[in-house]
Design an enzyme around this catalytic site. Sequence first.
Site, short mmCIF file in Angstrom:
data_model
loop_
_atom_site.label_atom_id
_atom_site.label_comp_id
_atom_site.label_asym_id
_atom_site.label_seq_id
_atom_site.Cartn_x
_atom_site.Cartn_y
_atom_site.Cartn_z
N TYR A 165 -25.76 -44.94 5.48
CA TYR A 165 -24.86 -46.10 5.48
C TYR A 165 -24.89 -46.78 6.85
O TYR A 165 -25.02 -48.01 6.93
CB TYR A 165 -23.42 -45.68 5.13
N GLY A 195 -11.48 -55.86 -2.58
CA GLY A 195 -11.49 -55.61 -1.14
C GLY A 195 -11.59 -56.84 -0.25
O GLY A 195 -10.92 -57.86 -0.46
P1 NAP Z 1 -14.90 -52.68 -1.89
O1 NAP Z 1 -13.42 -52.87 -1.96
O2 NAP Z 1 -15.50 -51.50 -2.58
O3 NAP Z 1 -15.62 -54.01 -2.38
C1 NAP Z 1 -17.02 -54.10 -2.44
C2 NAP Z 1 -17.44 -55.36 -3.16
O4 NAP Z 1 -18.87 -55.40 -3.19
C3 NAP Z 1 -16.96 -55.38 -4.60
O5 NAP Z 1 -16.49 -56.67 -4.88
C4 NAP Z 1 -18.21 -55.09 -5.41
O6 NAP Z 1 -18.18 -55.80 -6.63
C5 NAP Z 1 -19.30 -55.67 -4.50
N1 NAP Z 1 -20.62 -55.11 -4.76
C6 NAP Z 1 -21.03 -53.82 -4.61
N2 NAP Z 1 -22.30 -53.69 -5.03
C7 NAP Z 1 -22.70 -54.92 -5.45
C8 NAP Z 1 -23.90 -55.42 -6.01
N3 NAP Z 1 -24.96 -54.62 -6.22
N4 NAP Z 1 -23.97 -56.72 -6.33
C9 NAP Z 1 -22.90 -57.53 -6.14
N5 NAP Z 1 -21.73 -57.12 -5.62
C10 NAP Z 1 -21.64 -55.82 -5.29
O7 NAP Z 1 -15.37 -52.54 -0.35
P2 NAP Z 1 -15.02 -53.42 0.95
O8 NAP Z 1 -14.43 -52.49 1.95
O9 NAP Z 1 -14.30 -54.65 0.60
O10 NAP Z 1 -16.51 -53.75 1.47
C11 NAP Z 1 -16.99 -55.07 1.63
C12 NAP Z 1 -18.02 -55.09 2.74
O11 NAP Z 1 -17.40 -54.72 3.98
C13 NAP Z 1 -19.18 -54.12 2.56
O12 NAP Z 1 -20.38 -54.75 2.98
C14 NAP Z 1 -18.83 -52.96 3.48
O13 NAP Z 1 -19.97 -52.25 3.89
C15 NAP Z 1 -18.17 -53.73 4.62
N6 NAP Z 1 -17.30 -52.92 5.47
C16 NAP Z 1 -16.27 -52.20 4.93
C17 NAP Z 1 -15.47 -51.43 5.77
C18 NAP Z 1 -14.34 -50.59 5.24
O14 NAP Z 1 -13.88 -49.67 5.95
N7 NAP Z 1 -13.82 -50.87 4.06
C19 NAP Z 1 -15.73 -51.41 7.15
C20 NAP Z 1 -16.77 -52.16 7.67
C21 NAP Z 1 -17.54 -52.92 6.81
P3 NAP Z 1 -18.73 -55.28 -8.05
O15 NAP Z 1 -18.54 -53.79 -8.08
O16 NAP Z 1 -17.88 -56.02 -9.03
O17 NAP Z 1 -20.16 -55.71 -8.09
#
Ligand code: NAP
Length: 256
Positions: free
Chosen positions: A157, A17
């Site tokens: 969340y 992501g």
């Molecule tokens: P994603 O595609 O699910 O990626 C999440 C990443 O976080 C993965 O690389 C995962 O890696 C890592 N992660 C999760 N739990 C972890 C842990 N305990 N220790 C280390 N790494 C961990 O989601 P994303 O959308 O890119 O989200 C990234 C950030 O953006 C998050 O903080 C999310 O809340 C924020 N965000 C997302 C959105 C959205 O709509 N997508 C909107 C606003 C903000 P592993 O599983 O390999 O550990």
Amino acid sequence: MGTLKGSIVFITGASAGIGATTARAFAREGARLLLAARRLDRLEEGREGLLAAGAAEVYNFALDVRDAAMVESAMAALPEEWQPIDVLVNNAGLSRGLDKLYEGKREDWEEMIDTNVKGLLYVTRAVVPGMVRRGSGHVVSLGSTAGEMAYPGGAVYCATKAAERLITDGLRQDVLGTAVRVTSIDPGMVETDFSEVRFRGDSARAAKVYQGLTPLTPEDVAEAIVWAASRPAHVNIARVVMTTIDQANSIMFNRK
Ligand code: NAP
């Protein structure tokens, strides 16, 4: 514009992501990439592509940000040349479930709070003292429009992202006078594995989240992160709030 060439950029959650895409964007700037996630194999798969994109060096390590002892020991065990981190991107995060609060699962709450709030604190606590000592550094954390306004089924969340906003605000006050910069990047809906993780692999349900609208892409967010990190040293971007044109806030969408 400040240069990122040769800077050490540490990204948590860089295996997918926004984190993985941000690594690619910093690679194009010639940064040295320090990348962490639980899935080390996923990080390793990305190494060659990052070097080809222009990364000066890549150092991957396994990290679960929920584990305070692991965060401390992994950071202390980094080779000396990787210790002076210039930019920390606190990106690791997740959502679990979309239940009404009064029907929610305790393990979902704990996983979100442990990752998005406590994990953010552990990593920040491990990295920022070095930035303060060196008199330079930049902490960029991923917030969300969810941190500003809750949505149905998202109370916990959203609360974790509201916590991120205020932790970031407080940290900015605590480092005032040290030249360390502190930024929150707050996107709305971005199409990543986020919804798949939220619904524990139910891809049909995850796909519905993005149906009938154009979501932000991880590239859109990565660009904002690199932009904030490449301002001149005296410029601190406090917050970037960004959504697709099809989203007004946490609850209003333009679906066709
Ligand atoms: P994603 O595609 O699910 O990626 C999440 C990443 O976080 C993965 O690389 C995962 O890696 C890592 N992660 C999760 N739990 C972890 C842990 N305990 N220790 C280390 N790494 C961990 O989601 P994303 O959308 O890119 O989200 C990234 C950030 O953006 C998050 O903080 C999310 O809340 C924020 N965000 C997302 C959105 C959205 O709509 N997508 C909107 C606003 C903000 P592993 O599983 O390999 O550990």
